[in-house]
Design a protein around this motif. Sequence first.
Motif, PDB file in Angstrom:
ATOM      1  N   ILE A 123      60.891  54.198  28.225  1.00  0.00           N
ATOM      2  CA  ILE A 123      61.057  52.836  28.728  1.00  0.00           C
ATOM      3  C   ILE A 123      60.200  51.866  27.925  1.00  0.00           C
ATOM      4  O   ILE A 123      59.026  52.125  27.664  1.00  0.00           O
ATOM      5  N   ILE A 124      60.804  50.749  27.527  1.00  0.00           N
ATOM      6  CA  ILE A 124      60.062  49.649  26.923  1.00  0.00           C
ATOM      7  C   ILE A 124      60.000  48.538  27.961  1.00  0.00           C
ATOM      8  O   ILE A 124      61.011  47.924  28.282  1.00  0.00           O
ATOM      9  N   THR A 125      58.823  48.317  28.516  1.00  0.00           N
ATOM     10  CA  THR A 125      58.672  47.302  29.556  1.00  0.00           C
ATOM     11  C   THR A 125      58.604  45.909  28.954  1.00  0.00           C
ATOM     12  O   THR A 125      58.390  45.744  27.744  1.00  0.00           O
ATOM     13  N   TYR A 126      58.759  44.904  29.800  1.00  0.00           N
ATOM     14  CA  TYR A 126      58.661  43.513  29.344  1.00  0.00           C
ATOM     15  C   TYR A 126      57.262  43.232  28.799  1.00  0.00           C
ATOM     16  O   TYR A 126      57.095  42.550  27.785  1.00  0.00           O
ATOM     17  N   GLU A 127      56.241  43.802  29.450  1.00  0.00           N
ATOM     18  CA  GLU A 127      54.878  43.606  28.992  1.00  0.00           C
ATOM     19  C   GLU A 127      54.668  44.198  27.603  1.00  0.00           C
ATOM     20  O   GLU A 127      53.987  43.609  26.756  1.00  0.00           O
ATOM     21  N   LYS A 128      55.269  45.369  27.372  1.00  0.00           N
ATOM     22  CA  LYS A 128      55.169  45.993  26.055  1.00  0.00           C
ATOM     23  C   LYS A 128      55.918  45.163  25.010  1.00  0.00           C
ATOM     24  O   LYS A 128      55.435  44.973  23.885  1.00  0.00           O
ATOM     25  N   VAL A 194      66.793  38.438  22.235  1.00  0.00           N
ATOM     26  CA  VAL A 194      65.593  39.177  22.603  1.00  0.00           C
ATOM     27  C   VAL A 194      64.836  38.479  23.729  1.00  0.00           C
ATOM     28  O   VAL A 194      64.135  39.114  24.528  1.00  0.00           O
ATOM     29  N   GLU A 195      64.984  37.161  23.833  1.00  0.00           N
ATOM     30  CA  GLU A 195      64.287  36.408  24.882  1.00  0.00           C
ATOM     31  C   GLU A 195      64.830  36.728  26.276  1.00  0.00           C
ATOM     32  O   GLU A 195      64.155  36.468  27.278  1.00  0.00           O
ATOM     33  N   ASP A 196      66.045  37.277  26.350  1.00  0.00           N
ATOM     34  CA  ASP A 196      66.675  37.537  27.648  1.00  0.00           C
ATOM     35  C   ASP A 196      66.462  38.967  28.155  1.00  0.00           C
ATOM     36  O   ASP A 196      66.876  39.299  29.259  1.00  0.00           O
ATOM     37  N   ILE A 197      65.808  39.797  27.341  1.00  0.00           N
ATOM     38  CA  ILE A 197      65.639  41.203  27.715  1.00  0.00           C
ATOM     39  C   ILE A 197      64.433  41.378  28.637  1.00  0.00           C
ATOM     40  O   ILE A 197      63.345  40.888  28.346  1.00  0.00           O
ATOM     41  N   ARG A 198      64.636  42.097  29.737  1.00  0.00           N
ATOM     42  CA  ARG A 198      63.560  42.354  30.703  1.00  0.00           C
ATOM     43  C   ARG A 198      63.002  43.760  30.555  1.00  0.00           C
ATOM     44  O   ARG A 198      61.801  43.972  30.702  1.00  0.00           O
ATOM     45  N   GLU A 199      63.866  44.719  30.253  1.00  0.00           N
ATOM     46  CA  GLU A 199      63.422  46.106  30.138  1.00  0.00           C
ATOM     47  C   GLU A 199      64.480  46.912  29.401  1.00  0.00           C
ATOM     48  O   GLU A 199      65.671  46.611  29.475  1.00  0.00           O
ATOM     49  N   ILE A 200      64.031  47.939  28.681  1.00  0.00           N
ATOM     50  CA  ILE A 200      64.951  48.835  27.986  1.00  0.00           C
ATOM     51  C   ILE A 200      64.638  50.268  28.402  1.00  0.00           C
ATOM     52  O   ILE A 200      63.478  50.691  28.364  1.00  0.00           O
ATOM     53  N   ALA A 214      77.808  60.963  26.246  1.00  0.00           N
ATOM     54  CA  ALA A 214      77.509  62.261  25.623  1.00  0.00           C
ATOM     55  C   ALA A 214      76.428  62.146  24.559  1.00  0.00           C
ATOM     56  O   ALA A 214      75.691  63.110  24.301  1.00  0.00           O
ATOM     57  N   ASN A 215      76.312  60.991  23.928  1.00  0.00           N
ATOM     58  CA  ASN A 215      75.281  60.783  22.902  1.00  0.00           C
ATOM     59  C   ASN A 215      74.049  60.107  23.451  1.00  0.00           C
ATOM     60  O   ASN A 215      73.209  59.614  22.697  1.00  0.00           O
ATOM     61  N   GLY A 216      73.924  60.078  24.761  1.00  0.00           N
ATOM     62  CA  GLY A 216      72.806  59.386  25.380  1.00  0.00           C
ATOM     63  C   GLY A 216      73.188  57.967  25.745  1.00  0.00           C
ATOM     64  O   GLY A 216      74.262  57.466  25.382  1.00  0.00           O
ATOM     65  N   VAL A 217      72.298  57.299  26.457  1.00  0.00           N
ATOM     66  CA  VAL A 217      72.562  55.943  26.927  1.00  0.00           C
ATOM     67  C   VAL A 217      71.318  55.080  26.738  1.00  0.00           C
ATOM     68  O   VAL A 217      70.191  55.529  26.995  1.00  0.00           O
ATOM     69  N   ILE A 218      71.532  53.868  26.272  1.00  0.00           N
ATOM     70  CA  ILE A 218      70.457  52.873  26.186  1.00  0.00           C
ATOM     71  C   ILE A 218      70.814  51.736  27.134  1.00  0.00           C
ATOM     72  O   ILE A 218      71.844  51.077  26.954  1.00  0.00           O
ATOM     73  N   ILE A 219      69.984  51.537  28.144  1.00  0.00           N
ATOM     74  CA  ILE A 219      70.237  50.520  29.149  1.00  0.00           C
ATOM     75  C   ILE A 219      69.324  49.325  28.895  1.00  0.00           C
ATOM     76  O   ILE A 219      68.095  49.470  28.910  1.00  0.00           O
ATOM     77  N   ILE A 220      69.921  48.168  28.647  1.00  0.00           N
ATOM     78  CA  ILE A 220      69.156  46.940  28.410  1.00  0.00           C
ATOM     79  C   ILE A 220      69.302  46.050  29.633  1.00  0.00           C
ATOM     80  O   ILE A 220      70.400  45.539  29.918  1.00  0.00           O
ATOM     81  N   ARG A 221      68.232  45.935  30.392  1.00  0.00           N
ATOM     82  CA  ARG A 221      68.247  45.097  31.583  1.00  0.00           C
ATOM     83  C   ARG A 221      67.816  43.677  31.202  1.00  0.00           C
ATOM     84  O   ARG A 221      66.844  43.502  30.465  1.00  0.00           O
ATOM     85  N   ILE A 222      68.539  42.709  31.707  1.00  0.00           N
ATOM     86  CA  ILE A 222      68.267  41.319  31.324  1.00  0.00           C
ATOM     87  C   ILE A 222      67.643  40.564  32.487  1.00  0.00           C
ATOM     88  O   ILE A 222      67.672  41.002  33.627  1.00  0.00           O
ATOM     89  N   LYS A 223      67.095  39.398  32.170  1.00  0.00           N
ATOM     90  CA  LYS A 223      66.415  38.589  33.188  1.00  0.00           C
ATOM     91  C   LYS A 223      67.420  37.990  34.147  1.00  0.00           C
ATOM     92  O   LYS A 223      68.554  37.715  33.777  1.00  0.00           O
TER      93      LYS A 223
END
Length: 223
Positions: A123-128, A194-200, A214-223
């Motif tokens: 997880i990449i947090t907003y703080e990170k 990038v300004e709209d991303i809250r967490e990955i 099947a190849n994994g998932v990347i979830i980008i949560r937005i503000k």
Amino acid sequence: MKYRILILLATILFSLTGIAQDNVTGVILNENGKPAKKIKIRVKGRMKMFSTSSKGTFELNNVKMGDTLLIYPNKKLVAYIPMLAIPTYTIHLGQNSLRYATDEKTITCMYQKIPEQTYNSNIITYEKMQQLDANNLIDLLRGNVAGLQINYSDGQMKASIRGSSSFTLSTEPLLIVGGTEYHSLEEANNAISVEDIREIEIKKDGSEYGMKGANGVIIIRIK
């Protein structure tokens, strides 16, 4: 008389507009009064991080009255400076605080410890994210997630998650941006600021999404 009042109102409005949003320049000096280079700074609420030049100078665009400037004297400390109607700042770093002068007084801002984040390699947090110098989604992902590889192939930047069970011809994971699915990193990168991303969040096991994951998932949560 009415004409004079209109001119006065227009003049005041123009002045307020200039104060409300403008460019700000400044210089940061160390304890010895010498230019402090490569000091990280950013405006609160914005992702983009800047660094002072070799002469300790910086320039910020579209800064509003009431914005807060964050200055990082090192990786563990931060100072919060409320932006005033000052076009140019001369900031002096101290051991425990920094100071700068206005027309009326000298203002001191104490350093504060940057809160430590609970570490999760997936997880990449907003703080990170705020501590990273990233201009887009690709910059955020590259080198910041264990097991996630980003390479240039066939004229595009592509992602792959090491350890995922690939049953498809493509090795790219499923990317979900604010609930919308994308099947390539380039598409997702173009769809989000990038300004709209809250967490990955990166999921190596995307079985809950069926064959698409099947190849994994990347979830980008937005503000």
